[in-house]
Design a protein around this motif. Structure first.
Motif, PDB file in Angstrom:
ATOM      1  N   GLN A  94       7.583  12.818  -5.710  1.00 45.63           N
ATOM      2  CA  GLN A  94       6.899  12.748  -5.060  1.00 45.63           C
ATOM      3  C   GLN A  94       6.219  11.429  -4.347  1.00 45.63           C
ATOM      4  OE1 GLN A  94       4.754  15.893  -3.515  1.00 45.63           O
ATOM      5  NE2 GLN A  94       6.978  17.644  -3.461  1.00 45.63           N
ATOM      6  N   ILE A  95       6.322  10.726  -3.087  1.00 48.77           N
ATOM      7  CA  ILE A  95       5.825   9.120  -2.816  1.00 48.77           C
ATOM      8  C   ILE A  95       5.234   9.842  -1.230  1.00 48.77           C
ATOM      9  CG2 ILE A  95       6.306   6.966  -2.318  1.00 48.77           C
ATOM     10  CD1 ILE A  95       8.571   6.822  -4.309  1.00 48.77           C
ATOM     11  N   GLU A  96       3.997   9.344  -1.457  1.00 50.75           N
ATOM     12  CA  GLU A  96       3.588   9.394  -0.080  1.00 50.75           C
ATOM     13  C   GLU A  96       2.889   7.943   0.143  1.00 50.75           C
ATOM     14  OE1 GLU A  96       0.398  12.623  -0.192  1.00 50.75           O
ATOM     15  OE2 GLU A  96       1.011  14.204  -0.002  1.00 50.75           O
ATOM     16  N   ILE A  97       3.031   7.576   1.626  1.00 46.78           N
ATOM     17  CA  ILE A  97       1.779   6.362   1.730  1.00 46.78           C
ATOM     18  C   ILE A  97       0.865   6.139   2.722  1.00 46.78           C
ATOM     19  CG2 ILE A  97       3.100   3.993   3.576  1.00 46.78           C
ATOM     20  CD1 ILE A  97       6.040   5.002   3.827  1.00 46.78           C
ATOM     21  N   LEU A  98       0.406   4.675   1.860  1.00 48.51           N
ATOM     22  CA  LEU A  98      -1.395   5.920   2.533  1.00 48.51           C
ATOM     23  C   LEU A  98      -1.283   4.152   2.962  1.00 48.51           C
ATOM     24  CD1 LEU A  98      -2.551   6.823  -1.549  1.00 48.51           C
ATOM     25  CD2 LEU A  98      -1.976   8.220   0.385  1.00 48.51           C
ATOM     26  N   GLY A  99      -0.751   3.368   2.825  1.00 49.36           N
ATOM     27  CA  GLY A  99      -0.845   2.128   3.831  1.00 49.36           C
ATOM     28  C   GLY A  99      -0.017   1.267   3.793  1.00 49.36           C
ATOM     29  N   GLY A 100       0.519   0.913   5.589  1.00 47.99           N
ATOM     30  CA  GLY A 100       1.578  -0.056   6.112  1.00 47.99           C
ATOM     31  C   GLY A 100       2.140   1.244   6.358  1.00 47.99           C
ATOM     32  N   GLN A 101       2.179   2.372   6.430  1.00 52.26           N
ATOM     33  CA  GLN A 101       3.437   2.847   6.874  1.00 52.26           C
ATOM     34  C   GLN A 101       3.675   2.276   8.233  1.00 52.26           C
ATOM     35  OE1 GLN A 101       0.387   3.986   6.863  1.00 52.26           O
ATOM     36  NE2 GLN A 101      -0.567   5.484   7.793  1.00 52.26           N
ATOM     37  N   ARG A 102       3.013   1.549   8.911  1.00 52.45           N
ATOM     38  CA  ARG A 102       3.572   1.215   9.853  1.00 52.45           C
ATOM     39  C   ARG A 102       4.436  -0.029  10.163  1.00 52.45           C
ATOM     40  NH1 ARG A 102      -2.151   2.426  11.907  1.00 52.45           N
ATOM     41  NH2 ARG A 102      -2.121   3.734  13.501  1.00 52.45           N
ATOM     42  N   VAL A 103       4.629  -0.420   9.071  1.00 50.93           N
ATOM     43  CA  VAL A 103       5.503  -1.905   8.540  1.00 50.93           C
ATOM     44  C   VAL A 103       6.733  -1.193   8.895  1.00 50.93           C
ATOM     45  CG1 VAL A 103       5.729  -3.603   7.744  1.00 50.93           C
ATOM     46  CG2 VAL A 103       3.518  -3.004   8.248  1.00 50.93           C
ATOM     47  N   THR A 104       7.546  -1.429   9.566  1.00 51.43           N
ATOM     48  CA  THR A 104       9.496  -1.558   8.823  1.00 51.43           C
ATOM     49  C   THR A 104       9.920  -1.697   7.948  1.00 51.43           C
ATOM     50  OG1 THR A 104       9.583  -1.814  11.106  1.00 51.43           O
ATOM     51  CG2 THR A 104      11.873  -1.640   9.669  1.00 51.43           C
ATOM     52  N   THR A 105       9.049  -3.000   6.966  1.00 53.76           N
ATOM     53  CA  THR A 105       9.941  -3.720   5.599  1.00 53.76           C
ATOM     54  C   THR A 105       8.437  -2.580   4.473  1.00 53.76           C
ATOM     55  OG1 THR A 105       8.171  -4.579   5.430  1.00 53.76           O
ATOM     56  CG2 THR A 105      10.292  -5.584   5.902  1.00 53.76           C
ATOM     57  N   VAL A 106       7.710  -2.031   4.829  1.00 62.08           N
ATOM     58  CA  VAL A 106       7.087  -1.050   4.087  1.00 62.08           C
ATOM     59  C   VAL A 106       8.016  -0.244   3.823  1.00 62.08           C
ATOM     60  CG1 VAL A 106       4.824   0.047   3.237  1.00 62.08           C
ATOM     61  CG2 VAL A 106       5.176  -2.357   4.080  1.00 62.08           C
ATOM     62  N   ARG A 107       7.800   0.774   4.708  1.00 69.80           N
ATOM     63  CA  ARG A 107       8.582   2.425   4.810  1.00 69.80           C
ATOM     64  C   ARG A 107      10.107   2.214   4.000  1.00 69.80           C
ATOM     65  NH1 ARG A 107       7.722   2.127  10.140  1.00 69.80           N
ATOM     66  NH2 ARG A 107       9.221   2.026  11.086  1.00 69.80           N
ATOM     67  N   ALA A 108      10.668   1.268   4.397  1.00 67.05           N
ATOM     68  CA  ALA A 108      12.006   0.887   3.723  1.00 67.05           C
ATOM     69  C   ALA A 108      11.574   0.325   2.103  1.00 67.05           C
ATOM     70  CB  ALA A 108      13.020  -0.697   4.808  1.00 67.05           C
TER      71      ALA A 108
END
Length: 491
Positions: A94-108
């Protein structure tokens, strides 16, 4: 034939951003089919049970009307001795985003890494460097990203290369950046690189569970790891393998502008990657990509290291495009961005960003080149003991102004000022005179700092901080307008 699809949910924290689901084609070349054969059902069929317990069962007459299914029911074996072990062996990554989730390139980036890990990819520990850095690849061997768990940093107790014994929160390789806090700074540098001006690769801060990173005996019970993820950059060399004359002026300037803003303490040749280097095209044609920004945004002013400081490109004046970019920077907007995205980044580090950005903007507007700006931020080691940089000198005087409740300290601005003595101990404030400078002590806000420390802004209230900024900008403008800053190379 219809293709099956596996759905992976990547959780974003905080919960302001909805979960993101990614559909994977299991028959694609990039992500092989995920084998579920290792997952065992914990419910046992009736045919596999011991029927001896049914001998004591005597049905009642009123039970004759109960419908009996011909299928084999499943019974939950809650007391299974191997259940906890089964959970460990069958738990999915499992991977949870802790910072930068608003940025499209980060989510990708996180989605691609998640798909690779769920498909069976294993992190590979890289031999270079002092800390734990892992290369993540697809099933076909294509490089995706580099993961750096924060508990495996250089000098950290859980370091896989046995290079440290420090616990999280203790002063690290730089006293102004605690152990375990480089990951959040990696992400901060990417968020501040607006429109990819300096070419920082996409970076995320994540929590990773059930992935085989290094775990020492002292951390054997850790359920997850916090790590930075940075997209892998295909490159030909690093800057240390080529002479500085090989790089374009544009790429050196753009990296230098970022380093000045975030007060990078570790910009060495090894963390500038060289791309599109064609030896047939001559010198000055290679582009640089900056990586590894964990030692930026210190909690107090510290002595930076700029590899580019003595490169010839740094002596070239800024172009109109670069000056326009610098002029458009808004340090207070940057601060709000970091406060909203990175809650673990201390306010003292954010204030360092504001001070350095103000310094960059005013110095560039006054006509200083990159090398001159970097020199005024760097301490001088020419003498037997190192001395303050111009930036530290101005900040010390501006902070003294706040302590004196707005009474300006009249003194000539010097480029080299020896380090002041340690702050006196005790509850009562005293004044000490050093040369032509009167410095005042306050029990609530210290102007001085130890030999190993720099000027800190974290001990100021909001009102004091506003007063400091006003005084700092005035002192800086006076120093630049009176040309008390000597030209580069002069004593």
């Amino acid at each position: 034939m219809n293709c099956l699809a596996t759905t992976i949910t990547i959780t974003c924290k905080p919960t302001l951003i909805s979960d993101m689901a990614v559909a994977i084609d299991p028959f694609s070349d990039k992500f092989p089919y995920f084998n579920r054969s290792s997952q065992r059902c914990r419910l046992q069929s009736l045919t596999n049970l011991d029927f001896s317990f049914l001998q004591s069962f005597k049905p009642k007459p009123e039970d004759d009307n109960i419908h009996r299914s011909v299928s084999s029911p499943c019974f939950s074996i809650a007391a299974s001795a191997n259940m906890e072990e089964d959970k460990k062996t069958t738990a999915a990554p499992q991977i949870e985003i802790l910072g930068g989730q608003r940025v499209t390139t980060v989510r990708a980036l996180v989605a691609e890494v998640t798909m690779a890990i769920v498909s069976g990819a294993q992190p590979m520990l890289l031999p270079s460097g002092l800390g734990g850095a892992y290369l993540l690849q697809t099933g076909k061997g294509h490089n995706i990203a580099v993961a750096k768990p924060v508990d495996e940093e250089p000098l950290a107790l859980n370091n896989p290369k046995k290079s440290g014994s420090l616990r999280l929160g203790q002063p690290g390789m730089k006293h102004s950046i605690p152990v375990g806090e480089t990951g959040v700074r990696e992400l901060a540098a990417y968020l501040l690189d607006y429109q990819g001006f300096s070419s920082v690769p996409p970076t995320a801060l994540v929590s990773i569970s059930h992935v085989p990173f290094h775990v020492s005996n002292a951390f054997s019970s850790m359920p997850y790891k916090v790590a930075s993820l940075q997209r892998f950059v295909c490159h030909d060399f690093d800057a240390g393998e080529l002479g500085p004359g090989s790089f374009t002026v544009d790429s050196v300037h753009r990296i230098g502008i970022l380093d000045v803003r975030v007060l990078n303490l570790d910009r060495h040749a090894g963390n500038m990657l060289v791309k599109r280097c064609d030896r047939d095209k001559g010198v000055g044609t290679a582009e640089l990509v900056p990586i590894d920004h964990g030692l930026c945004l210190p909690e107090c002013l510290d002595d930076p290291y700029f590899e580019w400081l003595n490169w010839p490109q740094a002596l070239v004046p800024f172009t109109d495009t670069e000056l326009e970019y610098i002029s458009s920077l808004d340090p207070f907007k940057d601060a709000e961005l970091l406060r909203s995205e990175l809650h673990s980044l201390p306010e003292s580090a954010i204030r360092v960003l504001i001070v350095c950005t103000v310094f960059l903007k005013q110095a560039a507007a006054s006509g200083l080149c990159l090398a001159e700006i970097g020199e005024k931020m760097t301490r001088d080691f020419a003498r037997s003991e190192d001395s303050f940089s111009l930036l530290e000198t101005l900040c010390t005087k501006a902070k003294a102004t706040v302590v004196n409740k707005g009474n300006e300290v009249k003194c000539e601005v010097e480029v080299h000022v020896s380090k002041p003595p340690l702050a006196p101990k005790g509850p009562h404030a005293k004044e000490k005179k050093r040369g032509n400078t009167m410095r005042s002590m306050s029990p609530s806000m210290s102007v001085h700092h130890a030999e190993s420390e720099g000027v800190s802004f974290g001990d100021m209230t909001t009102v004091q901080w506003d007063m400091f900024l006003e005084s700092f900008q005035r002192l800086l403008q006076e120093a630049l307008s009176k040309r008390l800053v000597p030209s580069l190379g002069k004593q």
